[in-house]
Design a protein around this motif. Sequence first.
Motif, PDB file in Angstrom:
ATOM      1  N   LYS A   1      17.118  18.559 -45.022  1.00 13.12           N
ATOM      2  CA  LYS A   1      18.007  19.255 -45.956  1.00 13.12           C
ATOM      3  C   LYS A   1      17.268  19.646 -47.230  1.00 13.12           C
ATOM      4  CE  LYS A   1      22.334  17.167 -44.354  1.00 13.12           C
ATOM      5  NZ  LYS A   1      22.841  18.458 -43.857  1.00 13.12           N
ATOM      6  N   ALA A   2      16.340  18.791 -47.707  1.00  9.54           N
ATOM      7  CA  ALA A   2      15.593  19.140 -48.916  1.00  9.54           C
ATOM      8  C   ALA A   2      14.664  20.322 -48.660  1.00  9.54           C
ATOM      9  CB  ALA A   2      14.793  17.924 -49.389  1.00  9.54           C
ATOM     10  N   LEU A   3      14.019  20.368 -47.487  1.00 15.51           N
ATOM     11  CA  LEU A   3      13.161  21.518 -47.174  1.00 15.51           C
ATOM     12  C   LEU A   3      13.977  22.779 -46.934  1.00 15.51           C
ATOM     13  CD1 LEU A   3      10.566  19.815 -44.808  1.00 15.51           C
ATOM     14  CD2 LEU A   3      10.243  20.479 -47.181  1.00 15.51           C
ATOM     15  N   ALA A   4      15.180  22.646 -46.347  1.00 15.82           N
ATOM     16  CA  ALA A   4      16.028  23.824 -46.143  1.00 15.82           C
ATOM     17  C   ALA A   4      16.479  24.413 -47.469  1.00 15.82           C
ATOM     18  CB  ALA A   4      17.238  23.450 -45.277  1.00 15.82           C
ATOM     19  N   ALA A   5      16.631  23.572 -48.507  1.00 17.34           N
ATOM     20  CA  ALA A   5      16.989  24.096 -49.829  1.00 17.34           C
ATOM     21  C   ALA A   5      15.836  24.845 -50.476  1.00 17.34           C
ATOM     22  CB  ALA A   5      17.445  22.952 -50.735  1.00 17.34           C
ATOM     23  N   ARG A   6      14.577  24.530 -50.098  1.00 18.28           N
ATOM     24  CA  ARG A   6      13.425  25.220 -50.661  1.00 18.28           C
ATOM     25  C   ARG A   6      13.035  26.467 -49.875  1.00 18.28           C
ATOM     26  NH1 ARG A   6       9.808  22.367 -54.029  1.00 18.28           N
ATOM     27  NH2 ARG A   6      10.518  20.269 -54.611  1.00 18.28           N
ATOM     28  N   CYS A   7      13.268  26.471 -48.568  1.00 13.56           N
ATOM     29  CA  CYS A   7      12.788  27.554 -47.701  1.00 13.56           C
ATOM     30  C   CYS A   7      13.956  28.428 -47.246  1.00 13.56           C
ATOM     31  CB  CYS A   7      12.052  26.974 -46.483  1.00 13.56           C
ATOM     32  SG  CYS A   7      10.779  25.770 -46.906  1.00 13.56           S
ATOM     33  N   ARG A   8      13.600  29.555 -46.657  1.00 10.14           N
ATOM     34  CA  ARG A   8      14.606  30.456 -46.093  1.00 10.14           C
ATOM     35  C   ARG A   8      14.950  30.103 -44.658  1.00 10.14           C
ATOM     36  NH1 ARG A   8      12.830  36.565 -48.115  1.00 10.14           N
ATOM     37  NH2 ARG A   8      12.931  36.139 -50.371  1.00 10.14           N
ATOM     38  N   GLU A   9      14.130  29.276 -44.019  1.00  9.07           N
ATOM     39  CA  GLU A   9      14.409  28.869 -42.651  1.00  9.07           C
ATOM     40  C   GLU A   9      15.586  27.908 -42.625  1.00  9.07           C
ATOM     41  OE1 GLU A   9      11.501  29.130 -43.915  1.00  9.07           O
ATOM     42  OE2 GLU A   9      10.420  30.533 -42.635  1.00  9.07           O
ATOM     43  N   GLY A  10      16.282  27.902 -41.494  1.00 13.21           N
ATOM     44  CA  GLY A  10      17.411  26.997 -41.334  1.00 13.21           C
ATOM     45  C   GLY A  10      16.954  25.595 -40.969  1.00 13.21           C
ATOM     46  N   GLU A  11      17.926  24.701 -40.897  1.00 14.88           N
ATOM     47  CA  GLU A  11      17.625  23.302 -40.625  1.00 14.88           C
ATOM     48  C   GLU A  11      17.063  23.110 -39.214  1.00 14.88           C
ATOM     49  OE1 GLU A  11      21.133  21.433 -43.516  1.00 14.88           O
ATOM     50  OE2 GLU A  11      20.950  20.833 -41.429  1.00 14.88           O
ATOM     51  N   LYS A  12      17.506  23.921 -38.230  1.00 13.76           N
ATOM     52  CA  LYS A  12      17.014  23.772 -36.869  1.00 13.76           C
ATOM     53  C   LYS A  12      15.535  24.128 -36.766  1.00 13.76           C
ATOM     54  CE  LYS A  12      21.451  24.487 -34.509  1.00 13.76           C
ATOM     55  NZ  LYS A  12      22.171  25.297 -33.510  1.00 13.76           N
ATOM     56  N   ARG A  13      15.113  25.229 -37.402  1.00  9.38           N
ATOM     57  CA  ARG A  13      13.706  25.616 -37.345  1.00  9.38           C
ATOM     58  C   ARG A  13      12.835  24.622 -38.112  1.00  9.38           C
ATOM     59  NH1 ARG A  13      12.454  31.777 -38.484  1.00  9.38           N
ATOM     60  NH2 ARG A  13      10.460  30.965 -37.724  1.00  9.38           N
ATOM     61  N   ILE A  14      13.337  24.103 -39.226  1.00  8.31           N
ATOM     62  CA  ILE A  14      12.564  23.118 -39.990  1.00  8.31           C
ATOM     63  C   ILE A  14      12.422  21.832 -39.189  1.00  8.31           C
ATOM     64  CG2 ILE A  14      12.611  21.682 -42.068  1.00  8.31           C
ATOM     65  CD1 ILE A  14      13.780  24.028 -43.561  1.00  8.31           C
ATOM     66  N   ALA A  15      13.495  21.405 -38.515  1.00  6.99           N
ATOM     67  CA  ALA A  15      13.415  20.191 -37.697  1.00  6.99           C
ATOM     68  C   ALA A  15      12.421  20.372 -36.552  1.00  6.99           C
ATOM     69  CB  ALA A  15      14.799  19.830 -37.163  1.00  6.99           C
ATOM     70  N   ALA A  16      12.414  21.557 -35.919  1.00  8.34           N
ATOM     71  CA  ALA A  16      11.445  21.809 -34.847  1.00  8.34           C
ATOM     72  C   ALA A  16      10.017  21.809 -35.383  1.00  8.34           C
ATOM     73  CB  ALA A  16      11.764  23.138 -34.160  1.00  8.34           C
ATOM     74  N   ALA A  17       9.810  22.373 -36.586  1.00 10.39           N
ATOM     75  CA  ALA A  17       8.469  22.381 -37.172  1.00 10.39           C
ATOM     76  C   ALA A  17       8.001  20.972 -37.510  1.00 10.39           C
ATOM     77  CB  ALA A  17       8.464  23.263 -38.429  1.00 10.39           C
ATOM     78  N   LEU A  18       8.889  20.125 -38.012  1.00 10.49           N
ATOM     79  CA  LEU A  18       8.508  18.741 -38.316  1.00 10.49           C
ATOM     80  C   LEU A  18       8.157  17.983 -37.039  1.00 10.49           C
ATOM     81  CD1 LEU A  18      11.099  17.806 -41.090  1.00 10.49           C
ATOM     82  CD2 LEU A  18       8.707  18.464 -41.361  1.00 10.49           C
ATOM     83  N   ARG A  19       8.868  18.270 -35.950  1.00  9.00           N
ATOM     84  CA  ARG A  19       8.519  17.617 -34.681  1.00  9.00           C
ATOM     85  C   ARG A  19       7.139  18.065 -34.198  1.00  9.00           C
ATOM     86  NH1 ARG A  19      14.131  18.420 -33.575  1.00  9.00           N
ATOM     87  NH2 ARG A  19      13.662  20.383 -32.501  1.00  9.00           N
ATOM     88  N   GLU A  20       6.789  19.347 -34.389  1.00  9.80           N
ATOM     89  CA  GLU A  20       5.445  19.807 -34.026  1.00  9.80           C
ATOM     90  C   GLU A  20       4.375  19.081 -34.839  1.00  9.80           C
ATOM     91  OE1 GLU A  20       6.903  24.361 -33.627  1.00  9.80           O
ATOM     92  OE2 GLU A  20       4.759  24.055 -33.648  1.00  9.80           O
ATOM     93  N   LEU A  21       4.595  18.977 -36.151  1.00  7.83           N
ATOM     94  CA  LEU A  21       3.606  18.283 -36.992  1.00  7.83           C
ATOM     95  C   LEU A  21       3.499  16.807 -36.625  1.00  7.83           C
ATOM     96  CD1 LEU A  21       4.498  19.893 -40.438  1.00  7.83           C
ATOM     97  CD2 LEU A  21       2.570  20.451 -38.965  1.00  7.83           C
ATOM     98  N   GLU A  22       4.610  16.197 -36.255  1.00  6.36           N
ATOM     99  CA  GLU A  22       4.575  14.792 -35.858  1.00  6.36           C
ATOM    100  C   GLU A  22       3.842  14.613 -34.529  1.00  6.36           C
ATOM    101  OE1 GLU A  22       8.421  13.145 -35.905  1.00  6.36           O
ATOM    102  OE2 GLU A  22       7.755  11.061 -35.832  1.00  6.36           O
TER     103      GLU A  22
END
Length: 374
Positions: free
Chosen positions: A72-93
């Motif tokens: 939620k904190a990254l979604a407030a900073r970026c234009r991407e939605g929560e689903k794309r941010i969650a998928a990106a965090l899973r890739e980095l993990e």
Amino acid sequence: MDTQQNTALTRALAEVPGPLPTRGVIHVVIPHTDRFTVVGNHLAQHPDLSCTAIGIAVLIQSLPQGTEVSIKALAARCREGEKRIAAALRELEAHGYLQRIRHRLTDRKVITRTVFCNQPTALPHPHHPAAQPHPHPCPRPASTAPEPASATAYAPAPAPTPAPAPAPAPAPAPEQISAPAPGQMPAPAPVPPAAPLPPRAPLALPVQPPPPAPPSVPLVPPPTAPKPPRRPLPRPGTPTTELDRAATALLSDLRSHAPRFTLSEGDIRQLAPAVAAWLEREAHPDAIRRTLTDDLPRPLRHPVKLLRHRLTALLPPPLPGACDLVVPARPRVVVTPFQTCDDCDRAFRSPAPGHCRDCRETREHRGADVHTAA
């Protein structure tokens, strides 16, 4: 004149050293003096990470330590939605750049800590034979330098054993020393071997204590939201002796239909008012018995709690009265019938036969003219 040119960029392009490429991108590199972050090409050009994951990684790396980096904190900073941010965090993990750890505090609360490593390939691999096993499953955020490959790097090396000095040769007697032959150079005197230097003491590196082991995280975290208060057991509006006797008999007879519901006398006294409320609302005893004993959970650990829940949550409403079942009569609409005018035979609506409006007005005018003439 329709395309605007950036003159400053054009002047900077003219100062680029060397020949410019005929195709592809041209870099105009201006050194940063403040507010910059060093990003490795292994992340910026990662072949298996999406552009969203790379951008999220650069954003997290540029933030100061302690900044909230939840979805939620990254979604407030970026234009991407929560689903794309969650998928990106899973890739980095999955590629080792990000690690999320569940940590239990002293007040029995469980929090999630996010650890980001800017160069995960420099960390010792857990399966490498020379790598030192780390007690924690994730890298420490305070240091990104590789740890020593062997645990013996911190221990002082054993001092080398000095070789025994050779015994000195006996000095020749004076009569044995002869003059050199003519034309021959005298042989140089043998140089005695130098004494070995004392071994240098190895540098004692500071031994870092191992980090404390993380506290055990429970499989089921404690609830964070307060539970709503338990609803009280229903009670009859007008308690009577007959209702209490029937409710007690129904609860005592449950064990003959379901042996699991063998209740004690205290449990029967506690649940009898609720069964009396069902009987007061004209619920049949067989229907109450089926509601309490059908479709039981397996295993059934707390029969009294199950009866309490079903008696409270499945309480039927009271039966409606005779007046409630009567459909209200619809209001009767009075329709004015049609009449035929006696003078012009025109149809008009009127409760009684007579003349239409035009004929009545004509008759009134005629009567007024006759009265004026008289």
